[in-house]
Design a protein around this motif. Structure first.
Motif, PDB file in Angstrom:
ATOM      1  N   ALA A   1      30.287  21.023  -7.598  1.00 31.92           N
ATOM      2  CA  ALA A   1      28.876  20.276  -7.692  1.00 31.92           C
ATOM      3  C   ALA A   1      29.207  18.624  -7.788  1.00 31.92           C
ATOM      4  CB  ALA A   1      27.862  20.722  -8.471  1.00 31.92           C
ATOM      5  N   THR A   2      30.086  18.330  -8.667  1.00 26.62           N
ATOM      6  CA  THR A   2      30.415  16.907  -8.570  1.00 26.62           C
ATOM      7  C   THR A   2      30.883  16.081  -7.758  1.00 26.62           C
ATOM      8  OG1 THR A   2      30.786  17.085 -11.352  1.00 26.62           O
ATOM      9  CG2 THR A   2      31.825  15.185 -10.376  1.00 26.62           C
ATOM     10  N   THR A   3      31.914  17.052  -6.961  1.00 20.34           N
ATOM     11  CA  THR A   3      32.492  16.189  -5.858  1.00 20.34           C
ATOM     12  C   THR A   3      31.922  16.582  -4.428  1.00 20.34           C
ATOM     13  OG1 THR A   3      33.917  18.272  -5.459  1.00 20.34           O
ATOM     14  CG2 THR A   3      34.837  16.250  -6.884  1.00 20.34           C
ATOM     15  N   GLU A   4      31.077  17.758  -4.359  1.00 19.00           N
ATOM     16  CA  GLU A   4      30.468  18.020  -3.031  1.00 19.00           C
ATOM     17  C   GLU A   4      29.004  18.595  -3.528  1.00 19.00           C
ATOM     18  OE1 GLU A   4      31.330  17.234   0.006  1.00 19.00           O
ATOM     19  OE2 GLU A   4      33.418  16.635  -0.309  1.00 19.00           O
ATOM     20  N   PRO A   5      28.459  17.849  -3.938  1.00 19.90           N
ATOM     21  CA  PRO A   5      26.736  18.192  -4.441  1.00 19.90           C
ATOM     22  C   PRO A   5      26.070  19.132  -3.199  1.00 19.90           C
ATOM     23  CG  PRO A   5      26.872  15.817  -4.390  1.00 19.90           C
ATOM     24  CD  PRO A   5      28.120  16.126  -4.268  1.00 19.90           C
ATOM     25  N   GLU A   6      26.102  18.467  -2.168  1.00 18.19           N
ATOM     26  CA  GLU A   6      25.581  19.005  -0.844  1.00 18.19           C
ATOM     27  C   GLU A   6      26.296  20.233  -0.550  1.00 18.19           C
ATOM     28  OE1 GLU A   6      25.325  16.458   2.560  1.00 18.19           O
ATOM     29  OE2 GLU A   6      24.382  14.968   1.537  1.00 18.19           O
ATOM     30  N   ALA A   7      27.507  20.548  -0.540  1.00 14.30           N
ATOM     31  CA  ALA A   7      28.049  21.690  -0.217  1.00 14.30           C
ATOM     32  C   ALA A   7      27.707  22.964  -1.151  1.00 14.30           C
ATOM     33  CB  ALA A   7      29.501  21.494  -0.019  1.00 14.30           C
ATOM     34  N   ALA A   8      27.695  22.347  -2.512  1.00 14.20           N
ATOM     35  CA  ALA A   8      27.419  23.293  -3.569  1.00 14.20           C
ATOM     36  C   ALA A   8      25.867  23.762  -3.394  1.00 14.20           C
ATOM     37  CB  ALA A   8      27.491  22.623  -4.842  1.00 14.20           C
ATOM     38  N   GLY A   9      25.079  22.886  -3.135  1.00 12.76           N
ATOM     39  CA  GLY A   9      23.672  23.356  -2.795  1.00 12.76           C
ATOM     40  C   GLY A   9      23.644  24.320  -1.707  1.00 12.76           C
ATOM     41  N   ALA A  10      24.093  23.964  -0.879  1.00 15.53           N
ATOM     42  CA  ALA A  10      24.062  24.666   0.571  1.00 15.53           C
ATOM     43  C   ALA A  10      24.797  26.193   0.172  1.00 15.53           C
ATOM     44  CB  ALA A  10      24.946  24.267   1.728  1.00 15.53           C
ATOM     45  N   LEU A  11      25.792  26.200  -0.552  1.00 17.46           N
ATOM     46  CA  LEU A  11      26.454  27.582  -1.175  1.00 17.46           C
ATOM     47  C   LEU A  11      25.604  28.415  -2.006  1.00 17.46           C
ATOM     48  CD1 LEU A  11      28.915  29.460  -1.520  1.00 17.46           C
ATOM     49  CD2 LEU A  11      29.665  28.208  -2.981  1.00 17.46           C
ATOM     50  N   ALA A  12      24.654  27.642  -2.737  1.00 14.23           N
ATOM     51  CA  ALA A  12      23.788  28.368  -3.548  1.00 14.23           C
ATOM     52  C   ALA A  12      22.786  28.741  -2.747  1.00 14.23           C
ATOM     53  CB  ALA A  12      23.224  27.377  -4.674  1.00 14.23           C
ATOM     54  N   VAL A  13      22.245  28.237  -1.857  1.00 22.36           N
ATOM     55  CA  VAL A  13      20.923  28.583  -0.791  1.00 22.36           C
ATOM     56  C   VAL A  13      21.659  29.861  -0.240  1.00 22.36           C
ATOM     57  CG1 VAL A  13      19.841  28.187   1.092  1.00 22.36           C
ATOM     58  CG2 VAL A  13      20.012  26.653  -0.749  1.00 22.36           C
ATOM     59  N   PHE A  14      22.900  30.036   0.535  1.00 22.93           N
ATOM     60  CA  PHE A  14      23.472  31.021   1.092  1.00 22.93           C
ATOM     61  C   PHE A  14      23.619  32.185   0.259  1.00 22.93           C
ATOM     62  CE2 PHE A  14      27.247  33.414   2.252  1.00 22.93           C
ATOM     63  CZ  PHE A  14      27.043  33.618   3.724  1.00 22.93           C
ATOM     64  N   LEU A  15      24.215  31.869  -1.074  1.00 27.16           N
ATOM     65  CA  LEU A  15      24.209  33.170  -2.176  1.00 27.16           C
ATOM     66  C   LEU A  15      22.872  33.921  -2.076  1.00 27.16           C
ATOM     67  CD1 LEU A  15      26.709  31.858  -4.514  1.00 27.16           C
ATOM     68  CD2 LEU A  15      27.121  33.250  -2.668  1.00 27.16           C
ATOM     69  N   THR A  16      21.612  32.976  -2.248  1.00 25.19           N
ATOM     70  CA  THR A  16      20.658  33.453  -2.461  1.00 25.19           C
ATOM     71  C   THR A  16      20.275  34.501  -1.426  1.00 25.19           C
ATOM     72  OG1 THR A  16      19.738  31.506  -4.014  1.00 25.19           O
ATOM     73  CG2 THR A  16      17.849  32.818  -2.917  1.00 25.19           C
TER      74      THR A  16
END
Length: 262
Positions: free
Chosen positions: A234-249
């Protein structure tokens, strides 16, 4: 690049000195209007008209002096005499000026009182934030921040701690807030507080919280140490982390529920 304090160590950083709240700036125009009102109190239309002519004469004299070009009090006094003169001209003959009965003055005083109350509220809030920042700093030094539940307004306290650290991101504070947001701890038990946090916390913190929440659903018995990678992502790639959270949902919602009954 994200900066973290302290770079490479755990040295305690001294708290920044608190700056005294600035005093309300002097307003020469307001002073001039108040002087006019005190002088005009009890005057009838004739007396005010004479005072107005005197003010106009003074204004003409002042216009000849370059050093008075930036004066704001004189023009404000002249404008106030003109306003009061018009007020009495529209009133019943024989009326004398009373600032306490002047609707314009009452509205001005009400606005000033509201502004003063707002400034006082800002000072109280700043003091509350500073005190809470001192408290959280002490908990960090004791190593008990993770066991503390956040309170309403701690998003602003996070910003204060970052300011005290010279703008360096406080990774432990961010992780603490992200975990609390994901687990609905403290004031984040309230959905409205969670929704409000979207506009108060940074994208890395929000992405971290979202990713933690989804990972906790996937592996309910996981602990924070096992999910430390989520903070780094989340610190280095916040957009990727957010996208991963959406994908997991989405993946969790689309996974069919298995019937384990024999």
């Amino acid at each position: 690049m994200t900066r973290m304090w302290p770079p490479g160590g755990g040295t305690r950083r001294p708290l920044a000195p608190r700056v005294a709240a600035p005093r309300e700036p002097v307003d020469p125009a307001r002073i001039g209007r108040r002087v006019v009102r005190r002088r005009a109190k009890g005057m009838d239309a004739g007396a005010v008209a004479a005072a107005l002519e005197e003010a106009r004469f003074d204004a003409r004299q002042a216009s000849r002096h370059e050093d008075l070009a930036d004066d704001v009090r004189g023009p404000a006094e002249l404008a106030e005499w003109e306003r009061i003169a018009q007020l009495l001209a529209d009133a019943v003959p024989g009326t004398v000026y009373d600032p306490d009965a002047d609707g314009f003055v009452r509205a001005e005083l009400a606005a000033e009182a509201a502004a003063a109350a707002a400034r006082e509220a800002e000072l109280r809030e700043a003091a509350r934030i500073a005190a809470r920042a001192d408290e959280l700093q002490a908990l960090r030094e004791l190593g008990t921040l993770e066991q503390t539940e956040p309170r309403t307004g701690d998003e602003a306290v996070r910003d204060e701690l970052t300011r005290r650290a010279g703008g360096y991101v406080q990774a432990d504070v961010d992780a603490w807030l992200a975990h609390a947001l994901a687990a609905h701890l403290g004031h984040y038990r309230d959905q409205a507080a969670r929704e409000e946090a979207v506009g108060l916390l940074t994208p890395p913190v929000l992405a971290h919280a979202a990713l933690l929440a989804e990972l906790a659903r996937l592996v309910p018995d996981s602990d924070m140490d096992q999910l430390a990678f989520a903070a780094r992502l989340a610190t280095t790639e916040p957009e990727a982390a957010g996208a991963l959270a959406v994908f997991l949902t989405r993946a969790a919602r689309s996974t069919p529920v298995r019937d384990h009954r024999g």
